[in-house]
Design a protein around this motif. Structure first.
Motif, mmCIF file in Angstrom:
data_model
loop_
_atom_site.group_PDB
_atom_site.id
_atom_site.type_symbol
_atom_site.label_atom_id
_atom_site.label_comp_id
_atom_site.label_asym_id
_atom_site.label_seq_id
_atom_site.Cartn_x
_atom_site.Cartn_y
_atom_site.Cartn_z
ATOM 1 N N UNK A 1 0.834 -1.220 0.000
ATOM 2 C CA UNK A 1 0.000 0.000 0.000
ATOM 3 C C UNK A 1 0.862 1.260 0.000
ATOM 4 N N UNK A 2 0.303 2.316 -0.571
ATOM 5 C CA UNK A 2 1.033 3.585 -0.744
ATOM 6 C C UNK A 2 1.515 4.181 0.585
ATOM 7 N N UNK A 3 0.743 4.141 1.667
ATOM 8 C CA UNK A 3 1.214 4.735 2.938
ATOM 9 C C UNK A 3 2.540 4.187 3.434
ATOM 10 N N UNK A 4 2.927 2.991 2.969
ATOM 11 C CA UNK A 4 4.229 2.431 3.384
ATOM 12 C C UNK A 4 5.375 3.320 2.890
ATOM 13 N N UNK B 1 -3.665 7.949 3.331
ATOM 14 C CA UNK B 1 -4.858 7.136 3.055
ATOM 15 C C UNK B 1 -4.560 6.163 1.916
ATOM 16 N N UNK B 2 -5.356 5.107 1.876
ATOM 17 C CA UNK B 2 -5.187 4.139 0.781
ATOM 18 C C UNK B 2 -6.460 3.319 0.654
ATOM 19 N N UNK B 3 -6.722 2.835 -0.577
ATOM 20 C CA UNK B 3 -7.811 1.880 -0.766
ATOM 21 C C UNK B 3 -7.233 0.484 -0.582
ATOM 22 N N UNK B 4 -7.823 -0.284 0.329
ATOM 23 C CA UNK B 4 -7.282 -1.624 0.617
ATOM 24 C C UNK B 4 -8.185 -2.653 -0.063
ATOM 25 N N UNK B 5 -7.689 -3.166 -1.205
ATOM 26 C CA UNK B 5 -8.478 -4.092 -2.045
ATOM 27 C C UNK B 5 -9.022 -5.260 -1.227
ATOM 28 N N UNK C 1 -11.550 2.010 2.017
ATOM 29 C CA UNK C 1 -10.533 3.049 2.167
ATOM 30 C C UNK C 1 -10.138 3.128 3.631
ATOM 31 N N UNK C 2 -8.890 3.432 3.868
ATOM 32 C CA UNK C 2 -8.369 3.554 5.222
ATOM 33 C C UNK C 2 -7.555 4.839 5.350
ATOM 34 N N UNK C 3 -7.531 5.384 6.569
ATOM 35 C CA UNK C 3 -6.589 6.464 6.902
ATOM 36 C C UNK C 3 -5.710 5.920 8.017
ATOM 37 N N UNK C 4 -4.399 6.097 7.916
ATOM 38 C CA UNK C 4 -3.480 5.443 8.858
ATOM 39 C C UNK C 4 -2.337 6.362 9.274
ATOM 40 N N UNK C 5 -1.856 6.168 10.486
ATOM 41 C CA UNK C 5 -0.571 6.764 10.848
ATOM 42 C C UNK C 5 0.488 6.107 9.979
ATOM 43 N N UNK C 6 1.575 6.815 9.762
ATOM 44 C CA UNK C 6 2.638 6.326 8.889
ATOM 45 C C UNK C 6 3.905 6.001 9.690
ATOM 46 N N UNK C 7 4.893 5.435 8.998
ATOM 47 C CA UNK C 7 6.129 5.049 9.683
ATOM 48 C C UNK C 7 6.794 6.205 10.440
ATOM 49 N N UNK C 8 6.826 7.429 9.892
ATOM 50 C CA UNK C 8 7.477 8.506 10.668
ATOM 51 C C UNK C 8 6.905 8.644 12.079
ATOM 52 N N UNK C 9 5.589 8.469 12.230
ATOM 53 C CA UNK C 9 4.990 8.597 13.561
ATOM 54 C C UNK C 9 5.304 7.362 14.405
ATOM 55 N N UNK C 10 5.219 6.193 13.814
ATOM 56 C CA UNK C 10 5.504 4.962 14.567
ATOM 57 C C UNK C 10 6.968 4.935 15.012
#
Ligand code: 6PG
Length: 248
Positions: free
Chosen positions: A163-166, A175-179, A184-193
Motif C-alpha cells: 500500500x502507498x502509505x508504506x 490514506x489508501x484503498x485496501x483491495x 478506504x483507510x486512513x493510517x498513521x505512517x512510519x514517521x509517527x511509529x
C-alpha cells in the motif's frame, strides 16, 4: 505464567490467555501514564482498531476508570476505516462503546480520525492538522504510546503490504484503498511509529503464529510491521497461541 523473550529490539511478553494479556496491558498503560504525568501535563495515546484490543479497552473501562487520570490524556487513533463513526466497521465506534463512553475525558481531548468531510484527502489533511498538537520528535508527532495490532498478512494500523502509505516518509498520516477489505483507510505512517516513545503491539491467536515468528526472527522479513524502526524498539504482548511457533 508470563514468559519474557527478547529478539533484538523486540521485547516479547507471552501470556496464557487474551484475558490475562488484556489485564497486563491495562496495568502497563496505567503505570506508564502515572509515570509520564509526573513529568508532563499531557499523555498522548493512539488506540488500535480491530478485535484484539476490545478486551483491553473493556478492562480499562471496568477497572481503571477512576485510576487513570483520563482528563490528562489526548486520545487519537492509529488508523480508521473510512466509514461514518457510527458504522459497525468504525474503530472509533468500537473504542467509544468499550472505553471512551465510560471514562471522564473531555470530548475535545478525543481526536477521531475525520471520515465525514466528503473527501478522504480532506479528512486525511484534517487528521494531520490535529496531529500537529503533539510534541514533535525530529519532524514527526511524538506519541507517548501507540497501541498496535498485527494482521495475519503482517500489516499494522492500516499499513498493508504493497500500500502507498508504506512509502510516506514525511506526512504523519496517509490514506489508501485496501483491495483485500474493499475499503478506504486512513493510517498513521512510519514517521509517527518510529517517533513514538513506546509502541505496544497486542497479538493473539494461532493464525498469527507463523507471521509473528517471521517478524521476530527473520532479518529478511519484509512484512509492513517489520518496517518499523523505532529507536526504543517494540514491546509485544502476545498470548500462548500466537507464541506457539516461538516456543516450539
Ligand atoms: C484495524 C486495525 C488493524 C488491526 C489488525 C489486527 O483497523 O483493523 O487497526 O491494524 O490491529 O488488523 O486485527 P485483529 O486485532 O482483529 O486481529
Amino acid at each position: 505464567m508470563t514468559k519474557n523473550l527478547q529478539y533484538g529490539s523486540h521485547s516479547v511478553s507471552v501470556y496464557d490467555s487474551r484475558e490475562v494479556l488484556s489485564s497486563a496491558a491495562a496495568a502497563f498503560i496505567y503505570a506508564d501514564t502515572q509515570k509520564r504525568l509526573k513529568e508532563q501535563e499531557r499523555y498522548f495515546l493512539a488506540l488500535s482498531g480491530g478485535s484484539t484490543p476490545r478486551a483491553l479497552y473493556s478492562e480499562l473501562a471496568a477497572d481503571y476508570a477512576n485510576k487513570i487520570s483520563w482528563s490528562d490524556l489526548e486520545i487519537y487513533f492509529g488508523d480508521e476505516r473510512y466509514v461514518p463513526h457510527d458504522h459497525q466497521q468504525s474503530n472509533y465506534r468500537m473504542a467509544d462503546e468499550t472505553l471512551l463512553s465510560h471514562i471522564a475525558i473531555p470530548e475535545e481531548q478525543i481526536h477521531p480520525t475525520p471520515t465525514d468531510c466528503g473527501d478522504i484527502d480532506e479528512c486525511t489533511a484534517r487528521y494531520i492538522a490535529s496531529l500537529s498538537h503533539l510534541p514533535q520528535r525530529g519532524h514527526a508527532p511524538c506519541f507517548d504510546l501507540v497501541l498496535l495490532g498485527m494482521g495475519d498478512d503482517g500489516h499494522t494500523a492500516s499499513l498493508f503490504p504493497g500500500s502507498r502509505p508504506l512509502l510516506e516518509v514525511h506526512q504523519p498520516a496517509a490514506s489508501a484503498y485496501i483491495e483485500k477489505h474493499g475499503s478506504w483507510r486512513i493510517t498513521l505512517t512510519y514517521p509517527v511509529l518510529n517517533a513514538a516513545r513506546r509502541l505496544l503491539v497486542l497479538v493473539t491467536g494461532k493464525n498469527k503464529a507463523p507471521i509473528l515468528k517471521a517478524v521476530l526472527t527473520d532479518p529478511e522479513c519484509d512484512y509492513p510491521i517489520a518496517g518499523i524502526h523505532n529507536p526504543g524498539g517494540i514491546l509485544w504482548f502476545i498470548d500462548s497461541d500466537a507464541a506457539e511457533e516461538l516456543l516450539e
